[in-house]
Each structure stands twice: as structure tokens, then as C-alpha cells.
Design a protein around this motif. Structure first.
Motif, mmCIF file in Angstrom:
data_model
loop_
_atom_site.group_PDB
_atom_site.id
_atom_site.type_symbol
_atom_site.label_atom_id
_atom_site.label_comp_id
_atom_site.label_asym_id
_atom_site.label_seq_id
_atom_site.Cartn_x
_atom_site.Cartn_y
_atom_site.Cartn_z
ATOM 1 N N ARG A 226 0.825 -1.214 0.000
ATOM 2 C CA ARG A 226 0.000 0.000 0.000
ATOM 3 C C ARG A 226 0.856 1.259 0.000
ATOM 4 O O ARG A 226 0.481 2.268 -0.616
ATOM 5 N N ARG B 55 -13.591 -12.140 -7.921
ATOM 6 C CA ARG B 55 -13.952 -11.371 -6.720
ATOM 7 C C ARG B 55 -13.612 -9.878 -6.857
ATOM 8 O O ARG B 55 -14.195 -9.064 -6.163
ATOM 9 N N ALA C 46 -15.029 -12.012 3.030
ATOM 10 C CA ALA C 46 -14.333 -11.048 3.895
ATOM 11 C C ALA C 46 -12.888 -10.963 3.410
ATOM 12 O O ALA C 46 -12.038 -11.747 3.820
ATOM 13 N N LYS D 38 -5.482 -19.614 -1.369
ATOM 14 C CA LYS D 38 -4.267 -18.833 -1.109
ATOM 15 C C LYS D 38 -3.159 -19.329 -2.058
ATOM 16 O O LYS D 38 -3.440 -19.969 -3.063
ATOM 17 N N ARG E 257 -8.506 -6.690 7.662
ATOM 18 C CA ARG E 257 -7.407 -5.758 7.984
ATOM 19 C C ARG E 257 -7.691 -4.381 7.379
ATOM 20 O O ARG E 257 -8.126 -4.286 6.225
HETATM 21 C C1 S3P Z 1 -3.886 -9.143 2.418
HETATM 22 C C2 S3P Z 1 -5.114 -9.677 2.705
HETATM 23 C C3 S3P Z 1 -5.344 -11.106 2.959
HETATM 24 C C4 S3P Z 1 -4.050 -11.870 3.210
HETATM 25 C C5 S3P Z 1 -2.939 -11.446 2.299
HETATM 26 C C6 S3P Z 1 -2.668 -9.962 2.429
HETATM 27 C C7 S3P Z 1 -3.796 -7.705 2.157
HETATM 28 O O1 S3P Z 1 -6.007 -11.664 1.839
HETATM 29 O O2 S3P Z 1 -4.259 -13.254 3.112
HETATM 30 O O3 S3P Z 1 -1.735 -12.139 2.604
HETATM 31 O O4 S3P Z 1 -2.672 -7.160 2.187
HETATM 32 O O5 S3P Z 1 -4.838 -7.076 1.921
HETATM 33 P P1 S3P Z 1 -7.604 -11.547 1.698
HETATM 34 O O6 S3P Z 1 -7.948 -10.153 2.030
HETATM 35 O O7 S3P Z 1 -7.964 -11.854 0.291
HETATM 36 O O8 S3P Z 1 -8.152 -12.544 2.664
#
Ligand code: S3P
Length: 450
Positions: free
Chosen positions: A27, A132, A173, A348, A201
Motif C-alpha cells: 500500500r 472477486r 471477507a 491462497k 485488515r
Molecule cells: C492481504 C489480505 C489477505 C491476506 C494477504 C494480504 C492484504 O487476503 O491473506 O496475505 O494485504 O490485503 P484476503 O484479504 O484476500 O483474505
């Protein structure tokens, strides 16, 4: 092809820092490149995934200078020159390597540009679902073709488009999906809203705020107005709690151990791993010592005999990347650990339900596989085995940790992939394996380029 050879340890007393956070580094590269000036990023993660995103931004016009480098890997301190939201057409297709985050975030960024671009990745990334993001971006008016051998998969060709704002209820999610829509929304006139089925997150929202772009959160709905210009700023990336997780599990499972990990990101949308290890019996103290946009702090953990636990459905998005190593902790704990509602693991870098279950069984663990997770009956002694990472960084690292508790030698094959998220893992593993406690043994060498 490299490998790790690991045998059991009897002691772990260490203090060190893990490299910068992967999610935030992606980001930071994107928002710095979009911003209206020069940004200095400190503790950037020079992993293959993040370097691909950084170089993608350079291909779109945002050049950078390296100030300090992690020897043999790439920039950790750098200056990125923002393009004031005016990106240039790339002269070649953009390589996203192994990174779902890189590809999905960049697709959001590119969806509303006045030029054509193409994103591609390795075999693993070319089999991961892109529908998605192409569905909500398509609703915004984006014109994205998926060109992969598997329907709905990369490569993606993104045609010029003028975007409109939407309100989008996300079916999964996923912070990647949320972020793709938010980045696209910067280029759409009016207010876009994304509604998450569960909290994910929130680094995108926090980093947008650091760049003076406002978003509004209302429960799990996030709204943003298009046309806002990110203001250049300096940003320090905290250590990656998902990388810290490997050592936290090693320390948690070894009674008598003490581990202090410094300057780790303690964003509450990422810290469920700490709650889970505490519930399993580890003694833990995490102290935020700095919070400017993203909380940063130290984690001190002391090992204890562990017991199994049940992961809550609401915890799953918060610790999705830690599940492989939590499964290892579960195999070392007494009693049953239940990991369900985690179907996302199947899409994943590998199908992480199958790769974890197969590898745990190869080491003597008792595991039952379900469509959406696994149940582990812990406490059965692990024995060394030949383990394949299947090219998945978190599988390679999780099973290196398992090897620290197994009788005999564990050989993990195909470990170059750890560089996608944790440059220096082999160095830290070696210091742990040799039961070092000197800080110098954990320091990763850097080179100044100023
Ligand atoms: C991430 C989101 C997660 C995670 C990935 C990093 C991110 O994936 O598994 O390693 O930086 O937004 P998802 O949001 O698709 O679950």
C-alpha cells in the motif's frame, strides 16, 4: 532449489526484529506513487511480492531512489516520486509474481485509467480467483478481460474506462477486494461504499488517512469520495506480525523460552494470533510504544505447555495468514484444536488446508480435514520428514517451525518461496536453530546507497 534442514531445539532466548509488513509495503508503494510529491518510506519490505508492486508503480511513472538496502534483497529505505494521480501507460505487461495482494490492488488502481494495461503472475497466481475483483470493478464500469487458461483467472487485460461510484456488498471477507474497490473509487466521481461481511485488515483505510485521503467507516461499511489527491508523506512500516508469528509459535511451544520481538505492527485487525496463543497457554505481553496511523510495539512471549483451542469464526479473517503455523502449534498442544469457517485457505498461494494437513500427517500429527478447515488432535510426538512447500512461503516457514520440535531431521524442500514475504527468514532460522541469543546473530546486513 534451496531447502531447510531442521532438528529439534531445547532452548530459545532471543530478541530481534522481523522485516517490514507486507500488506503495508504494497500500500505504501501504491499510495506514494499516486501522491502529489516525494515520500520517504522506511522499513519497506524488500520481498519479491512488494518489489513487484514497487516496480509496477515505477512502470506507471512513479520512480524511486534507494537509500538503504537489505543486502542481497532490495530497498528498505527509499524515496518514491508521486505522480499526482496521473499515471503513465506501462510499456510492457506488469509482473505481479506470486502476489494476490499486488495483483488485486493494482487491478483496482488500473481499472479507471485512460490506458490499457496487463497484469500477469506465476502459475500459482494464475490459478487464483480474480472474479472477486472483476465483478465489483465491472459494476463500476471497468472493462477487464481475464485471459487465463482457467476461467476468471489472470492474466488480466484492463482497458481504458471511466468509472462510476457503487455501493458493494462483498460476498467474502477480503481486505484485498475492499482495497481494490477503494483504490478504483479514487478515480470515480462521487461516493463509493464497500460493505464487508466481517471485519478485515484496515491498512488501506489507515494509510489513506496518513496520505490525507478521508474515508468514513460505519460498522463494516467503508465509504470514500473519488477525486481526492493523496498528499505526500513519510511512512515507517512496522514489522510484520505474520512473520513474527513463526517465532511466536516456536517460543510459545517451548516451556522455559523467552522471546522479545521489537517494533512489530500491532494493528488490532491483525493481532488475533496473540489472543489465540494466550488462550493456548503462552504467557504474553504486547506493548504499543508508538501509534501514528499504525500501532507499533514489542511482543514478549514465554513458552508454556500448550492446550488446544477453537478458532472463532470472527477471528478467521484477522489471522488467515497465520493458520498454517497455528496448525503447527495445535499439533504441539495437548487436546483438540478446531479450525473451521476457513474455506478461504483453499484459494491462497496453495490450497493451505490440504498442504497443511498432508504435511502435518507426514510428521506424525493426527489431523482431520474438512472442506472449510481441519481438526487437530495434538500432543502426538512429531518426527522428522521430507516436506514440500509446494512453492508456498507460509507452508515452508510453518514446517521449519514444526521441525524445531520433531525427533530427527526435517527437510523442507523448495524454500526459495520464503523470499516472497520474509527475506532473511533462513538467517533467523539458522540463529534459532543454533540456539543463539546474541542480538548480532539476528541482525540482517544492510547497505547504504545514499
Ligand atoms: C492481504 C489480505 C489477505 C491476506 C494477504 C494480504 C492484504 O487476503 O491473506 O496475505 O494485504 O490485503 P484476503 O484479504 O484476500 O483474505
Amino acid at each position: 532449489m534451496s531447502e531447510f534442514r531442521v532438528t529439534a531445539i531445547s532452548k530459545l532466548h532471543a530478541e530481534f526484529s522481523v522485516p517490514g509488513d507486507k500488506s503495508m509495503s504494497h500500500r505504501a508503494a501504491i499510495l506514494s506513487g499516486l501522491s502529489n510529491g516525494t515520500c520517504t518510506i522506511r522499513n519497506f519490505l524488500p520481498s519479491e511480492d512488494c518489489l513487484n508492486t514497487l516496480n509496477a508503480m515505477r512502470a506507471l511513472g512513479a520512480s524511486y531512489e534507494v537509500l538503504d538496502e537489505l543486502a542481497g534483497y532490495g530497498p528498505i529505505h527509499l524515496r518514491i516520486h508521486g505522480q499526482s494521480m496521473k499515471l503513465s501507460a506501462p510499456s510492457a505487461p506488469i509482473d505481479c509474481g506470486n502476489s494476490g495482494t499486488g495483483m488485486r490492488l493494482l487491478a483496482g488502481l488500473l481499472a479507471g485509467q485512460p490506458f490499457t494495461s496487463e497484469l500477469y503472475g506465476d502459475a500459482s497466481l494464475s490459478s487464483r480467483p480474480m472474479g472477486r475483483i472483476t465483478v465489483p470493478l465491472g459494476q463500476m464500469g471497468a472493462n477487464i478481460e481475464t485471459l487465463g487458461a482457467t476461467a476468471g483467472c489472470a492474466p488480466m487485460r484492463i482497458h481504458p474506462a471511466k468509472l462510476r461510484p457503487i455501493s458493494y456488498q462483498m460476498p467474502v471477507a477480503s481486505a484485498q477486494v475492499k482495497s481494490a474497490v477503494l483504490f478504483a473509487a479514487l478515480f470515480a466521481e462521487g461516493q463509493t461504499t464497500v460493505i464487508q461481511p466481517a471485519e478485515t485488515r484496515d491498512h488501506t483505510e489507515r494509510m489513506l488517512a496518513s496520505f490525507r485521503v478521508s474515508t468514513r467507516s460505519d460498522g463494516n461499511a467503508i465509504s470514500i469520495y473519488g477525486g481526492q489527491m493523496p498528499e505526500s508523506c513519510d511512512f515507517t512500516v512496522p514489522g510484520d506480525i505474520s512473520s513474527a508469528a513463526f517465532w511466536l509459535v516456536a517460543a510459545a511451544a517451548l516451556p522455559g523460552s523467552r522471546l522479545l520481538l521489537k517494533d512489530v505492527g500491532l494493528n488490532p485487525t491483525r493481532t488475533a494470533i496473540l489472543k489465540v496463543l494466550s488462550r493456548m497457554g503462552a504467557h504474553m505481553l504486547d506493548i504499543v510504544h508508538h501509534s501514528d496511523g499504525e500501532p507499533i510495539g514489542n511482543i514478549e512471549i514465554h513458552g508454556a505447555p500448550l492446550t488446544g483451542t477453537t478458532l472463532l469464526e470472527s477471528e478467521i479473517p484477522n489471522l488467515i495468514d497465520e493458520i498454517p503455523v497455528i496448525a503447527v502449534a495445535a499439533a504441539l498442544a495437548q487436546g483438540r484444536t478446531v479450525i473451521r469457517n476457513a474455506r478461504e485457505l483453499r484459494v491462497k498461494e496453495t490450497d493451505r488446508i490440504t498442504t497443511v494437513v498432508d504435511n502435518l500427517r507426514a510428521m506424525g500429527a493426527q489431523v482431520q480435514e474438512f472442506e472449510d478447515g481441519m481438526e487437530i488432535d495434538g500432543g502426538h510426538p512429531l518426527h522428522g520428514a521430507q516436506i514440500d512447500s509446494f512453492g508456498d512461503h507460509r507452508i515452508a516457514m510453518a514446517f521449519a517451525i514444526a521441525g524445531l520440535f520433531a525427533k530427527g531431521e526435517t527437510i523442507i524442500r523448495n524454500t526459495d518461496c520464503v523470499n516472497t514475504s520474509y527475506p532473511g527468514f533462513a538467517h533467523h532460522l539458522d540463529a534459532i536453530r543454533r540456539e543463539r541469543s546474541n542480538a548480532a546473530d539476528f541482525t540482517l546486513p544492510t547497505v547504504s546507497r545514499e
